[in-house]
Design an enzyme around this catalytic site. Structure first.
Site, PDB file in Angstrom:
ATOM      1  N   GLU A  98       0.787  -1.240   0.000  1.00 50.87           N
ATOM      2  CA  GLU A  98       0.000   0.000   0.000  1.00 50.87           C
ATOM      3  C   GLU A  98       0.818   1.290   0.000  1.00 50.87           C
ATOM      4  OE1 GLU A  98      -2.875  -0.201   3.161  1.00 50.87           O
ATOM      5  OE2 GLU A  98      -4.047  -1.726   2.138  1.00 50.87           O
TER       6      GLU A  98
ATOM      7  N   GLU B 247      -5.406  -8.647   0.972  1.00 51.62           N
ATOM      8  CA  GLU B 247      -6.028  -8.307   2.256  1.00 51.62           C
ATOM      9  C   GLU B 247      -7.516  -8.071   2.038  1.00 51.62           C
ATOM     10  OE1 GLU B 247      -4.355  -4.979   4.417  1.00 51.62           O
ATOM     11  OE2 GLU B 247      -2.308  -5.680   4.070  1.00 51.62           O
TER      12      GLU B 247
HETATM   13  C1  FCB Z   1      -4.364  -2.052   5.505  1.00 52.33           C
HETATM   14  C2  FCB Z   1      -2.969  -2.384   5.992  1.00 52.33           C
HETATM   15  C3  FCB Z   1      -2.920  -3.406   7.084  1.00 52.33           C
HETATM   16  C4  FCB Z   1      -4.063  -3.233   8.065  1.00 52.33           C
HETATM   17  C5  FCB Z   1      -5.380  -3.147   7.328  1.00 52.33           C
HETATM   18  C6  FCB Z   1      -6.571  -3.031   8.227  1.00 52.33           C
HETATM   19  O1  FCB Z   1      -4.375  -0.746   5.044  1.00 52.33           O
HETATM   20  O2  FCB Z   1      -2.185  -2.853   4.926  1.00 52.33           O
HETATM   21  O3  FCB Z   1      -1.671  -3.341   7.700  1.00 52.33           O
HETATM   22  O4  FCB Z   1      -3.823  -2.132   8.845  1.00 52.33           O
HETATM   23  O5  FCB Z   1      -5.364  -2.070   6.453  1.00 52.33           O
END
Ligand code: FCB
Length: 459
Positions: A163, A357
Site C-alpha cells: 500500500e 487483504e
Molecule cells: C491495511 C494495511 C494493514 C491493516 C489493514 C486493516 O491498510 O495494509 O496493515 O492495517 O489495512
C-alpha cells in the site's frame, strides 16, 4: 459453486503489527517505534513494543495458522530486524527468525508469501530523508537482496511494497502515520516516485538473487468504486472514477493509477501529469523502465468501496443510504467491492490477481463461556467471497484470497482497539482464542468455498 481447484486460501499479517520483540536480534528502531513513542500519535498511546509478541509465540502461532488449513500465509519482513543499520550488514539473528518462520510454514505445508515493506523502515534511514531521498531505492534493493539470499531456497512468492498509497498518503501527507510528515504536494510526489523506483529495483534484486524462480508482485490499496446499479452508464461511471487521478477521496495519493500505471505500463497517467504540472516528480533517464519491470501478480487490498452513477455533470459518487452497515472502523460493508475492484483492475492491467487483504474490525471479546462470537465477520466474509467468486466466474483471473488478519494486532494509529483477527488476542496475557470466524473460515477452506452461506460456525 466451488472456487477454482488450485485457488489459494490464505491469511495475512505484517511484522510491526504482530511481532513485538522490538529490541531483539539487534533490531534497530523503525519509524513506527519513533512515531508511537510520541504521546497523542496513537490511540491511548499504544505502541508496537510487545504487540502479539509473535516472535516469542512463533510455534503456537504457526500451529494456529496451520489449524485453519490455509495453503498460504502472507507476512512481512521487518527491515530493521534483518538490516539494523538500514544498509550494509544484514543481521544473522534477524534473518534466523524468518528462517524459523519459513521452515515452520513449510513443515506445515503452508506456502510463504513474503512482503518486503509493510511500512516499518529503519529510523536511521528516515534520518537520511526516508522516501524523500532517492538513494532509498538502492537501500531497499540491497535489503531485498539480503533477504532473498537467505530465504529464496524456500520462498518463491514475493511482494515488494504494501500500500504505497497509505504510507505516502498518511505517512507523508496527512501525518497520521509514521513518520508523521505533512509534506507539500511536490515533495510527496517525489517521495512516491522514489517508492516506485524502490519497487522496480527490488524486482531486479529479487530476480538476480533468487535461487528458485520467483513470482513477484506488490500489494497496493485497491481503491474501489462500484456501480450503484446495473445500468451500463453506472458501470462506466464507476470505471472512470476507479481510474482517475481525482479519486473520490479527494487525495491523489489514494488513487490506483498514479502508482499502478507506472508499474504496469511504464508511464504516469496523463490526467495526473496535467493536474500536477510543475509539482510532477523529477524523472531521471531510465526511471520508468526501471519501475515497469515485469511482475507476475498484482495484489489487491480491498476492504470497502463507494457507489457511483452517471449524472449530466459526469460520473459521481453517491452517498450511502442512512443506516447502511458499517464496521467498527466505520468502513461501509460493500461486498460488491470484491466483484468490481478485481474486475476493473484486471480489465486494465491484465495481470493475475490475489486479494492480499480483506477483512474487518469488529467489537469482539471473550464471552463467559470462553468463546469469541463474531457473526459480523462471518457474514461480511461470506458476502465478500460470494462476490469474488462471481468475478472469477466472469473471467477475472483471481488466484487467491488472504484474509486480514490471522490475529488481532496493532492497528497503526488506532492501536489495539481495532480487532481484525480471526483469533482474539488478550494483550495482557497474550492468550490467543480463535473466534467463531476462525472455525467458519476453516470450513470454507476445507470445502474450497462451496456453500459459503450455509456453513455454520462450530468449534
Ligand atoms: C491495511 C494495511 C494493514 C491493516 C489493514 C486493516 O491498510 O495494509 O496493515 O492495517 O489495512
Amino acid at each position: 459453486m466451488l472456487f477454482p481447484r488450485d485457488f489459494t486460501w490464505g491469511v495475512a499479517s505484517s511484522a510491526y503489527q504482530i511481532e513485538g520483540a522490538t529490541k531483539e536480534h539487534g533490531r534497530s528502531p523503525s519509524v513506527w517505534d519513533t512515531f508511537d513513542a510520541v504521546p497523542g500519535n496513537v490511540f491511548e498511546n499504544h505502541t508496537g513494543a510487545v504487540a502479539c509478541d509473535h516472535v516469542h509465540h512463533l510455534e503456537e502461532d504457526l500451529d494456529l495458522i496451520a489449524g485453519l488449513g490455509v495453503g498460504a500465509y502472507r507476512f512481512s519482513i521487518s527491515w530493521p530486524r534483518v538490516m539494523p543499520a538500514g544498509t550494509d550488514a544484514p543481521s544473522n539473528a534477524g534473518l534466523d527468525f524468518y528462517d524459523r518462520l519459513v521452515d515452520g510454514l513449510i513443515a506445515r505445508g503452508i506456502q510463504p508469501f513474503a512482503t518486503l515493506y509493510h511500512w516499518d523502515h529503519p529510523q536511521s534511514l528516515q534520518d537520511r530523508g526516508g522516501w524523500l531521498n532517492r538513494d532509498i531505492a538502492d537501500w531497499f534493493a540491497e535489503y531485498a537482496a539480503a533477504v532473498v539470499d537467505r530465504l529464496s531456497d524456500r520462498v518463491t512468492r514475493w511482494m515488494t511494497l504494501n500500500e504505497p498509497q497509505i504510507f505516502i498518503g498518511h505517512g507523508l501527507i496527512d501525518g497520521t502515520h509514521a513518520p508523521g510528515l505533512t509534506l507539500s504536494r511536490k515533495e510527496s510526489l517525489q517521495a512516491a516516485h522514489h517508492a516506485l523506483l524502490a519497487h522496480g529495483k527490488a524486482v531486479d534484486a529479487i530476480r538476480a538473487h533468487a535461487r528458485k524462480t520467483p513470482s513477484i508482485g506488490w500489494a497496493p490499496v485497491g481503491d474501489t468504486v462500484f456501480p450503484a446499479d446495473d445500468r451500463p452508464e453506472s458501470i462506466e461511471a464507476a470505471r472512470a472514477l476507479t481510474f482517475t487521478i481525482r479519486n473520490p477521496q479527494g487525495n491523489w495519493a489514494f488513487c490506483n493509477t498514479w502508482f499502478a500505471d507506472p508499474i504496469i505500463f511504464g508511464n504516469y497517467p496523463e490526467d495526473g501529469l496535467q493536474l500536477f504540472g510543475q509539482d510532477a516528480p523529477l524523472i531521471e533517464a531510465g526511471d520508468m523502465e526501471q519501475i515497469s519491470r515485469p511482475i507476475d501478480f498484482y495484489g489487491l487490498n480491498i476492504y470497502s468501496g463507494v457507489p457511483a452513477h452517471m449524472t449530466n455533470r459526469g460520473p459521481e459518487v453517491l452517498d450511502f443510504a442512512p443506516g447502511n452497515p458499517r464496521t467498527q472502523f466505520n468502513w461501509p460493508v460493500t461486498p460488491q467491492a470484491l466483484y468490481w475492484g478485481p474486475r476493473f483492475i484486471y480489465e486494465r492491467y491484465k495481470t493475475p490477481l490475489y486479494i492480499t487483504e480483506n477483512g474487518l474490525a469488529s467489537m469482539d471479546w471473550v464471552h463467559r463461556d470462553n468463546s469469541v462470537p463474531d457473526p459480523g465477520r462471518i457474514d461480511y466474509t461470506a458476502r465478500y467471497l460470494a462476490e469474488l467468486r462471481r468475478a472469477i466466474d466472469d473471467g477475472v483471473d483471481v488466484r487467491g484470497y488472504f484474509h486480514w488478519s490471522i490475529l488481532d494486532n496493532f492497528e497503526w494509529a488506532e492501536g489495539y482497539r481495532m480487532r481484525f483477527g480471526l483469533i482474539h488476542v488478550d494483550y495482557q496475557t497474550l492468550k490467543r482464542t480463535p473466534k467463531h470466524s476462525y472455525y467458519w473460515y476453516r470450513q470454507v477452506i476445507a470445502s474450497n468455498g462451496s456453500e459459503l452461506e450455509a456453513l455454520e460456525p462450530t468449534a
